[in-house]
Design a protein around this motif. Structure first.
Motif, PDB file in Angstrom:
ATOM      1  N   LEU A  98       1.112  -1.475  -0.323  1.00 38.02           N
ATOM      2  CA  LEU A  98      -0.302  -0.477   0.276  1.00 38.02           C
ATOM      3  C   LEU A  98       0.584   1.341  -0.342  1.00 38.02           C
ATOM      4  CD1 LEU A  98      -2.966   1.210   0.401  1.00 38.02           C
ATOM      5  CD2 LEU A  98      -2.470   1.315   3.226  1.00 38.02           C
ATOM      6  N   THR A  99       0.201   2.372  -0.956  1.00 35.70           N
ATOM      7  CA  THR A  99       1.309   3.172  -1.073  1.00 35.70           C
ATOM      8  C   THR A  99      -0.079   3.986  -0.860  1.00 35.70           C
ATOM      9  OG1 THR A  99       2.973   2.564  -2.509  1.00 35.70           O
ATOM     10  CG2 THR A  99       3.015   4.733  -2.291  1.00 35.70           C
ATOM     11  N   PHE A 100       0.749   5.194  -0.038  1.00 32.91           N
ATOM     12  CA  PHE A 100       0.230   7.273  -0.028  1.00 32.91           C
ATOM     13  C   PHE A 100       1.110   8.332  -0.606  1.00 32.91           C
ATOM     14  CE2 PHE A 100      -2.783   6.694   3.678  1.00 32.91           C
ATOM     15  CZ  PHE A 100      -3.625   5.111   3.384  1.00 32.91           C
ATOM     16  N   THR A 101       0.086   8.615  -1.792  1.00 37.69           N
ATOM     17  CA  THR A 101       0.825  10.159  -2.122  1.00 37.69           C
ATOM     18  C   THR A 101       0.121  11.149  -1.488  1.00 37.69           C
ATOM     19  OG1 THR A 101      -0.986  10.093  -4.060  1.00 37.69           O
ATOM     20  CG2 THR A 101       1.056   8.855  -4.252  1.00 37.69           C
ATOM     21  N   THR A 186      -3.876   3.715 -11.834  1.00 39.91           N
ATOM     22  CA  THR A 186      -4.257   4.840 -11.632  1.00 39.91           C
ATOM     23  C   THR A 186      -4.652   4.614  -9.789  1.00 39.91           C
ATOM     24  OG1 THR A 186      -5.361   4.853 -13.884  1.00 39.91           O
ATOM     25  CG2 THR A 186      -6.102   6.734 -11.875  1.00 39.91           C
ATOM     26  N   PRO A 187      -4.054   6.501 -10.038  1.00 38.81           N
ATOM     27  CA  PRO A 187      -4.164   6.662  -7.927  1.00 38.81           C
ATOM     28  C   PRO A 187      -5.242   6.715  -7.984  1.00 38.81           C
ATOM     29  CG  PRO A 187      -1.572   7.707  -8.764  1.00 38.81           C
ATOM     30  CD  PRO A 187      -3.487   7.027  -9.928  1.00 38.81           C
ATOM     31  N   ILE A 188      -5.724   6.660  -6.519  1.00 40.08           N
ATOM     32  CA  ILE A 188      -7.309   6.288  -5.739  1.00 40.08           C
ATOM     33  C   ILE A 188      -7.229   7.198  -4.649  1.00 40.08           C
ATOM     34  CG2 ILE A 188      -9.429   5.028  -4.540  1.00 40.08           C
ATOM     35  CD1 ILE A 188      -7.789   2.227  -5.287  1.00 40.08           C
ATOM     36  N   PHE A 189      -8.567   8.444  -5.519  1.00 40.19           N
ATOM     37  CA  PHE A 189      -8.860   9.699  -5.120  1.00 40.19           C
ATOM     38  C   PHE A 189      -9.313   9.119  -3.712  1.00 40.19           C
ATOM     39  CE2 PHE A 189     -10.503  14.166  -4.061  1.00 40.19           C
ATOM     40  CZ  PHE A 189      -9.257  14.362  -3.702  1.00 40.19           C
ATOM     41  N   VAL A 190      -9.233  10.099  -2.203  1.00 38.34           N
ATOM     42  CA  VAL A 190      -9.984  10.037  -1.044  1.00 38.34           C
ATOM     43  C   VAL A 190      -9.971  10.757  -0.342  1.00 38.34           C
ATOM     44  CG1 VAL A 190      -8.307   8.060   0.264  1.00 38.34           C
ATOM     45  CG2 VAL A 190     -10.681   8.539   0.062  1.00 38.34           C
ATOM     46  N   THR A 191     -10.774  11.458   0.242  1.00 36.76           N
ATOM     47  CA  THR A 191     -10.327  12.771   0.991  1.00 36.76           C
ATOM     48  C   THR A 191     -11.221  12.071   2.255  1.00 36.76           C
ATOM     49  OG1 THR A 191     -11.928  14.264   0.204  1.00 36.76           O
ATOM     50  CG2 THR A 191     -11.953  15.208   1.904  1.00 36.76           C
ATOM     51  N   LYS A 226      -1.583  -3.446  -5.814  1.00 38.74           N
ATOM     52  CA  LYS A 226      -0.592  -3.060  -5.163  1.00 38.74           C
ATOM     53  C   LYS A 226      -1.804  -1.507  -4.794  1.00 38.74           C
ATOM     54  CE  LYS A 226       3.331  -5.430  -5.585  1.00 38.74           C
ATOM     55  NZ  LYS A 226       4.813  -5.752  -5.910  1.00 38.74           N
ATOM     56  N   PRO A 227      -2.546  -0.818  -4.508  1.00 41.12           N
ATOM     57  CA  PRO A 227      -3.085   0.356  -4.769  1.00 41.12           C
ATOM     58  C   PRO A 227      -2.019   1.382  -4.192  1.00 41.12           C
ATOM     59  CG  PRO A 227      -3.844  -1.322  -2.582  1.00 41.12           C
ATOM     60  CD  PRO A 227      -3.363  -1.778  -3.419  1.00 41.12           C
ATOM     61  N   VAL A 228      -2.050   2.509  -4.832  1.00 44.69           N
ATOM     62  CA  VAL A 228      -1.999   3.775  -4.443  1.00 44.69           C
ATOM     63  C   VAL A 228      -3.008   4.451  -4.465  1.00 44.69           C
ATOM     64  CG1 VAL A 228      -0.502   5.115  -5.893  1.00 44.69           C
ATOM     65  CG2 VAL A 228       0.262   3.412  -6.376  1.00 44.69           C
ATOM     66  N   ILE A 229      -3.436   4.867  -3.098  1.00 38.12           N
ATOM     67  CA  ILE A 229      -3.942   6.238  -2.490  1.00 38.12           C
ATOM     68  C   ILE A 229      -3.546   7.486  -2.774  1.00 38.12           C
ATOM     69  CG2 ILE A 229      -5.493   6.814  -0.413  1.00 38.12           C
ATOM     70  CD1 ILE A 229      -6.330   3.538  -2.281  1.00 38.12           C
ATOM     71  N   ASP A 230      -4.122   8.112  -3.761  1.00 39.57           N
ATOM     72  CA  ASP A 230      -3.908  10.056  -3.792  1.00 39.57           C
ATOM     73  C   ASP A 230      -4.753  10.328  -2.711  1.00 39.57           C
ATOM     74  OD1 ASP A 230      -3.497  12.430  -4.305  1.00 39.57           O
ATOM     75  OD2 ASP A 230      -4.199  12.460  -6.434  1.00 39.57           O
ATOM     76  N   LEU A 231      -4.132  11.127  -1.528  1.00 37.69           N
ATOM     77  CA  LEU A 231      -4.704  11.216  -0.538  1.00 37.69           C
ATOM     78  C   LEU A 231      -4.942  13.064  -0.839  1.00 37.69           C
ATOM     79  CD1 LEU A 231      -3.368  10.430   2.758  1.00 37.69           C
ATOM     80  CD2 LEU A 231      -5.541   9.255   2.146  1.00 37.69           C
ATOM     81  N   ASP A 232      -6.399  13.272  -0.214  1.00 42.97           N
ATOM     82  CA  ASP A 232      -6.621  14.828  -0.146  1.00 42.97           C
ATOM     83  C   ASP A 232      -5.953  16.030   0.312  1.00 42.97           C
ATOM     84  OD1 ASP A 232      -7.912  17.428  -1.717  1.00 42.97           O
ATOM     85  OD2 ASP A 232     -10.053  16.352  -0.935  1.00 42.97           O
TER      86      ASP A 232
END
Length: 451
Positions: A98-101, A186-191, A226-232
């Motif tokens: 798991l990776t956060f941006t 594609t990174p998954i965007f989440v607030t 291996k999801p990439v999560i794009d944090l708001d």
């Protein structure tokens, strides 16, 4: 999805003659480092990476106050080694897949700082790796134009090596990665706050449950291995004291401002002392009986966000009257004013004459090459200089709708004897700082801003 590790640059040694043992050690180290499939900031460390080559020398106990002020950078703190943070990280279950941006932080330094720290806190909660944070670059031609703009690198405001080394020492399980290798996934965007059931001025409800809520959301959102999560952007919604107090007080220390701004701030303070013949213990975190610090928040972006017709404490007259009365009662005769509104500074200096107070700014205290360095900084980089100078002031004043002022006041509050700082007479009050506003207003700053 493959991840690109971040490798710190190392100085090249061109000398042909080296001891055989050193050669072997270096060869072995490079071989192991560069052949590891998931090399990251945390795993790639050489002895000379631990500190800058021109890093701080040990401070001798008998260093005089004057000698201390002759240091080129009095804000060059060593990397954070926090037992409190290490304890939290040791109890976390980490997920190597798991990776956060963290690329959506914007606004001034107070906004940027807290947003990056929140992003980091969520990464620790989830047990995720994290790419080096990036931030939204303010429009230099219009400081009120902040959002929906290009991103820039972490070192635009902060010291990258300090951040990396502090996390290596304080949270060794966390992998900090330079960037993602490709866009195959594609990174998954989440607030992050929207995963909570309730958000109050004191922050999200039950932050200890955020991890379970996140993984429940993730299972329902994607089956990517291996999801990439794009944090708001996350700003004033994480309740910092849901963590142990030692953690909350240490956490912000993983961030240190970039070196050139620290050097200019040190020069500004040195010139301030010399110009006004100030005396005190300059080795102290705050300088007693030296100068009064002011954040005059009347810039264009503030006036648009908090119109003076609706917000009493956005008015110049309200701020200046309170600040000058406080300064006159403080027993100091010199005021250092931070503001991006040059015209209002001049007006404030004129008003201060009625109180026999002298007003100065970073622009007035610097000259020659030092002033050229300052003028080469952007609006937000120049704010770092003010921020550091104001930390040292004997007494400080700001307004309640400014995260910049709150950041400074809350850091200083750690040194204050008065503990009931939210019970008046001002929005925040102790013997070191006053934040003006209605008592108990803007509770989110006191509850959700990392000092």
């Amino acid at each position: 999805m493959a991840l690109v590790p971040f490798r710190l640059s190392r100085p090249y040694n061109g000398r042909k003659l080296m001891l055989a043992s050193v050669t072997c050690i270096c060869f072995l180290w490079f071989y192991l480092s560069f052949n590891h499939p998931y090399t990251s900031y945390s795993s790639l460390r050489a002895p000379w990476d631990a500190h800058d080559s021109a890093g701080p020398a040990p401070v001798l106990q008998d260093t005089s106050s004057e000698q201390w002020l002759e240091k080129p950078d009095i804000f060059d703190d060593p990397p954070l080694d926090s037992a409190a943070i290490r304890s939290v990280c040791a109890k976390t279950e980490w997920n190597a897949n798991l990776t956060f941006t963290c690329n959506n932080s914007g606004g001034g330094v107070g906004n940027q700082r807290n947003s990056i720290l929140n992003c980091l806190r969520y990464a620790i909660s989830a047990g995720a790796s994290m790419t080096m944070p990036r931030m939204i670059l303010r429009n230099p031609a219009n400081i009120a134009d902040i959002w929906n703009r290009e991103r820039t690198s972490f070192d635009y405001l902060f010291d990258e090596s300090h951040f990396v080394e502090s996390l290596r020492l304080s949270c060794p399980q966390l992998r900090i990665l330079k960037e993602l290798e490709s866009n195959d996934t594609t990174p998954i965007f989440v607030t992050p706050e929207k995963l909570s059931e309730e958000i109050t001025p004191e922050g999200i409800d039950h932050p200890e449950q955020w991890r379970d809520r996140f993984y429940g959301w993730l299972r329902n959102t994607t089956d990517v291995q291996k999801p990439v999560i794009d944090l708001d952007r996350s700003y004033l919604q994480y309740p910092i004291y849901s963590d142990p107090e030692e953690f909350a007080l240490d956490f912000g220390k993983v961030l240190k401002f970039r070196q050139d701004t620290r050097v200019v701030a040190t020069t500004t303070l040195r010139n301030l002392v010399q110009k006004y013949n100030l005396h005190g213990d300059f080795r102290s975190p705050t300088w007693n009986h030296t100068f009064f610090g002011v954040h005059l928040r009347t810039e264009r972006d503030s006036q648009q966000g908090w119109p003076p017709t609706l917000y009493e404490y956005s008015k110049y007259e309200t701020q200046s009257t309170n600040y000058l009365k406080q300064a006159a009662a403080s027993g100091t005769s010199v005021m250092y004013v931070a503001s991006g509104n040059v015209e209002e500074i001049a007006r404030f200096a004129e008003d201060a004459k009625a109180y026999n107070l002298s007003v100065t700014t970073k622009q007035q205290l610097l000259e020659g090459e030092d002033k050229e360095k300052l003028e080469a900084f952007t609006f937000d980089q120049q704010a770092l200089v003010d921020y550091l100078v104001l930390l040292k002031s004997s007494d400080f004043a700001g307004v309640g709708h400014s995260s910049f002022a709150w950041n400074i006041a809350l850091w200083r509050h750690q040194l204050a004897k008065q503990r009931d700082h939210l019970n008046g007479p001002q929005l925040m009050s102790d013997e070191l700082s006053q934040i003006y506003g209605t008592v108990r207003q803007y509770l989110e700053y006191a509850c959700c801003l990392w000092p």
